[in-house]
Scaffold this active site. Structure first.
Site, PDB file in Angstrom:
ATOM      1  N   ALA A  67       0.871  -1.175   0.000  1.00 23.17           N
ATOM      2  CA  ALA A  67       0.000   0.000   0.000  1.00 23.17           C
ATOM      3  C   ALA A  67       0.907   1.224   0.000  1.00 23.17           C
ATOM      4  O   ALA A  67       2.048   1.160   0.473  1.00 23.17           O
ATOM      5  CB  ALA A  67      -0.885  -0.016   1.236  1.00 23.17           C
ATOM      6  N   GLY A 112       0.485  -4.971   0.624  1.00 16.69           N
ATOM      7  CA  GLY A 112      -0.654  -5.045  -0.306  1.00 16.69           C
ATOM      8  C   GLY A 112      -0.329  -5.781  -1.592  1.00 16.69           C
ATOM      9  O   GLY A 112      -1.237  -6.305  -2.243  1.00 16.69           O
ATOM     10  N   GLU A 115      -0.743  -9.307  -0.743  1.00 15.20           N
ATOM     11  CA  GLU A 115      -2.184  -9.516  -0.543  1.00 15.20           C
ATOM     12  C   GLU A 115      -2.932  -9.560  -1.881  1.00 15.20           C
ATOM     13  O   GLU A 115      -3.852 -10.366  -2.063  1.00 15.20           O
ATOM     14  CB  GLU A 115      -2.736  -8.413   0.367  1.00 15.20           C
ATOM     15  CG  GLU A 115      -2.210  -8.541   1.797  1.00 15.20           C
ATOM     16  CD  GLU A 115      -2.475  -7.309   2.638  1.00 15.20           C
ATOM     17  OE1 GLU A 115      -1.984  -6.217   2.282  1.00 15.20           O
ATOM     18  OE2 GLU A 115      -3.183  -7.429   3.656  1.00 15.20           O
ATOM     19  N   GLU A 135       4.047  -4.855   7.339  1.00 14.68           N
ATOM     20  CA  GLU A 135       3.264  -3.793   7.992  1.00 14.68           C
ATOM     21  C   GLU A 135       3.654  -3.584   9.445  1.00 14.68           C
ATOM     22  O   GLU A 135       3.632  -2.473   9.971  1.00 14.68           O
ATOM     23  CB  GLU A 135       1.759  -4.128   7.909  1.00 14.68           C
ATOM     24  CG  GLU A 135       1.165  -4.041   6.511  1.00 14.68           C
ATOM     25  CD  GLU A 135       1.302  -5.323   5.714  1.00 14.68           C
ATOM     26  OE1 GLU A 135       2.010  -6.260   6.149  1.00 14.68           O
ATOM     27  OE2 GLU A 135       0.695  -5.385   4.628  1.00 14.68           O
TER      28      GLU A 135
HETATM   29  N1  COA Z   1       4.561   3.165  -0.635  1.00 12.45           N
HETATM   30  C1  COA Z   1       4.974   4.324  -1.183  1.00 12.45           C
HETATM   31  N2  COA Z   1       6.119   4.466  -1.850  1.00 12.45           N
HETATM   32  C2  COA Z   1       6.892   3.377  -1.985  1.00 12.45           C
HETATM   33  C3  COA Z   1       6.547   2.136  -1.440  1.00 12.45           C
HETATM   34  C4  COA Z   1       5.312   2.054  -0.744  1.00 12.45           C
HETATM   35  N3  COA Z   1       4.870   0.906  -0.223  1.00 12.45           N
HETATM   36  N4  COA Z   1       7.527   1.249  -1.716  1.00 12.45           N
HETATM   37  C5  COA Z   1       8.458   1.923  -2.415  1.00 12.45           C
HETATM   38  N5  COA Z   1       8.082   3.207  -2.576  1.00 12.45           N
HETATM   39  C6  COA Z   1       8.803   4.274  -3.269  1.00 12.45           C
HETATM   40  C7  COA Z   1       9.995   4.787  -2.469  1.00 12.45           C
HETATM   41  O1  COA Z   1       9.579   5.732  -1.506  1.00 12.45           O
HETATM   42  C8  COA Z   1      10.814   5.389  -3.569  1.00 12.45           C
HETATM   43  O2  COA Z   1      10.241   6.644  -3.945  1.00 12.45           O
HETATM   44  P1  COA Z   1      11.186   7.951  -4.151  1.00 12.45           P
HETATM   45  O3  COA Z   1      12.116   7.551  -5.256  1.00 12.45           O
HETATM   46  O4  COA Z   1      10.217   9.008  -4.534  1.00 12.45           O
HETATM   47  O5  COA Z   1      11.886   8.154  -2.856  1.00 12.45           O
HETATM   48  C9  COA Z   1      10.585   4.436  -4.735  1.00 12.45           C
HETATM   49  O6  COA Z   1       9.375   3.769  -4.459  1.00 12.45           O
HETATM   50  C10 COA Z   1      11.685   3.393  -4.894  1.00 12.45           C
HETATM   51  O7  COA Z   1      11.815   2.702  -3.666  1.00 12.45           O
HETATM   52  P2  COA Z   1      13.188   2.526  -2.873  1.00 12.45           P
HETATM   53  O8  COA Z   1      12.865   2.339  -1.439  1.00 12.45           O
HETATM   54  O9  COA Z   1      14.117   3.630  -3.231  1.00 12.45           O
HETATM   55  O10 COA Z   1      13.720   1.184  -3.542  1.00 12.45           O
HETATM   56  P3  COA Z   1      14.713   0.129  -2.870  1.00 12.45           P
HETATM   57  O11 COA Z   1      15.092  -0.802  -3.962  1.00 12.45           O
HETATM   58  O12 COA Z   1      15.809   0.818  -2.138  1.00 12.45           O
HETATM   59  O13 COA Z   1      13.834  -0.669  -1.787  1.00 12.45           O
HETATM   60  C11 COA Z   1      11.884  -1.830  -1.008  1.00 12.45           C
HETATM   61  C12 COA Z   1      12.766  -1.466  -2.224  1.00 12.45           C
HETATM   62  C13 COA Z   1      10.657  -2.543  -1.572  1.00 12.45           C
HETATM   63  C14 COA Z   1      12.648  -2.745  -0.087  1.00 12.45           C
HETATM   64  C15 COA Z   1      11.471  -0.540  -0.274  1.00 12.45           C
HETATM   65  O14 COA Z   1      10.980   0.392  -1.219  1.00 12.45           O
HETATM   66  C16 COA Z   1      10.421  -0.764   0.774  1.00 12.45           C
HETATM   67  O15 COA Z   1      10.725  -1.255   1.850  1.00 12.45           O
HETATM   68  N6  COA Z   1       9.144  -0.356   0.483  1.00 12.45           N
HETATM   69  C17 COA Z   1       8.079  -0.442   1.437  1.00 12.45           C
HETATM   70  C18 COA Z   1       7.579  -1.868   1.612  1.00 12.45           C
HETATM   71  C19 COA Z   1       6.455  -1.918   2.620  1.00 12.45           C
HETATM   72  O16 COA Z   1       6.635  -1.647   3.782  1.00 12.45           O
HETATM   73  N7  COA Z   1       5.245  -2.281   2.145  1.00 12.45           N
HETATM   74  C20 COA Z   1       4.093  -2.392   2.976  1.00 12.45           C
HETATM   75  C21 COA Z   1       3.373  -1.097   3.058  1.00 12.45           C
HETATM   76  S1  COA Z   1       1.953  -1.164   4.112  1.00 12.45           S
END
Ligand code: COA
Length: 261
Positions: A67, A112, A115, A135
């Site tokens: 999400a 999400g 999910e 989460e």
């Molecule tokens: N919601 C909003 N933005 C997200 C996102 C999410 N769930 N997951 C990634 N993004 C965005 C990042 O903020 C970043 O945006 P920016 O370039 O404007 O800063 C972009 O996507 C790229 O992500 P980044 O974190 O730089 O890539 P990464 O390869 O270093 O890491 C992940 C990848 C997936 C490990 C990391 O993005 C992450 O942990 N995301 C969240 C996962 C999460 O907690 N999901 C459950 C949400 S309830």
């Protein structure tokens, strides 16, 4: 169909590849994506030319990374509950579609994203796919079905471990625990998902629809009630034109010609 966050392409067989298209945010699910997925499910349910859906993510890194956290950050108790309910409605509509819905998981399937994949009927993943329900790291619980579908798919103990630890697992481990059906080389992922859809489309479409509905209903019933429901549905199938053609074709040693298109 005009979507703001989805790309769709439909082939001559009616197989629609749906790409969740926010690659700069790793295809995170905001309100617009959830609304588009709901509209997609409604379209797929009502348009007979749509015979199967394949869901994937734009770019090479993510299916869906969860999400949209920037949106979740702004929620309060009431708006959070509404956000969750909207996701449930869209995912449930996809899950209940009477035609195959296949996830082609091409990268991160977190929160999400995991999910959404679990709401699909069948999951194929590329070796770079990563799965998790992180989460809890955000002080949250899953809100798009993770506490419900994950235990049903992988068992309660494994689900609780993933949910409580926020562990990220790779495609091989996801396959081992039954979270994905098959791991497929990245370059062949979409083709394999399409090949699976094509195989399913050669079956009796009414029987396929009935399988989705019967498994969906029977899964949560007590054993005897589930078996009674299956017997009732089997009876309906036995009275169908499709069964007449399928059994006749077998006995006449020819391919069945199902009329379900
Ligand atoms: N919601 C909003 N933005 C997200 C996102 C999410 N769930 N997951 C990634 N993004 C965005 C990042 O903020 C970043 O945006 P920016 O370039 O404007 O800063 C972009 O996507 C790229 O992500 P980044 O974190 O730089 O890539 P990464 O390869 O270093 O890491 C992940 C990848 C997936 C490990 C990391 O993005 C992450 O942990 N995301 C969240 C996962 C999460 O907690 N999901 C459950 C949400 S309830």
């Amino acid at each position: 169909m005009p979507y703001t966050t989805l790309l769709t392409s439909q082939d001559a067989d009616g197989i629609v590849v749906v790409t969740i298209n926010r690659p700069d945010k790793l295809n995170a699910l905001n309100d617009a994506v959830i609304a588009d997925l709901g509209a997609l499910a409604a379209w797929a349910a009502s348009d007979a030319s749509v015979r199967a859906l394949i869901l994937t993510g734009a770019g090479e890194k993510a299916f869906v990374a969860g999400a949209d956290i920037s949106q979740i950050a702004k929620t309060d108790a009431a708006s959070g509950a509404a956000l969750s309910a909207a996701g449930h409605a869209a995912f449930r509509a996809l899950e209940r579609l009477p035609k195959p819905v296949i996830a082609a998981i091409n990268g991160f399937a977190l929160g999400g994203g995991c999910e959404l994949a679990m709401a699909c009927h069948i999951r194929y993943a590329s070796p770079n796919a990563k799965f998790g329900q992180p989460e809890v790291k955000l002080g949250l619980i899953p809100g798009y079905g993770g506490t419900v579908r994950l235990p049903r798919l992988v068992g309660r103990g494994r689900a609780l471990e993933l949910l409580m630890s926020a562990a990220m697992i790779d495609a091989v481990e996801a396959h081992r625990i039954g979270l994905v059906n098959k791991v497929v080389p990245a370059e062949g992922l979409l083709d394999e998902a399409i090949a699976l859809a094509k195989t399913i489309l050669t079956m009796g479409p009414a029987a396929v629809a009935m399988i989705v509905a019967t498994v969906d209903r029977a899964f949560d019933l007590p054993l005897d009630a589930a078996l009674a429901f299956e017997a009732e549905q089997f009876g309906v199938a036995c009275g169908s034109e499709e069964k007449r053609e399928g059994t006749t074709a077998f006995l006449e040693k020819r391919p069945a010609q199902f009329s379900g298109r």
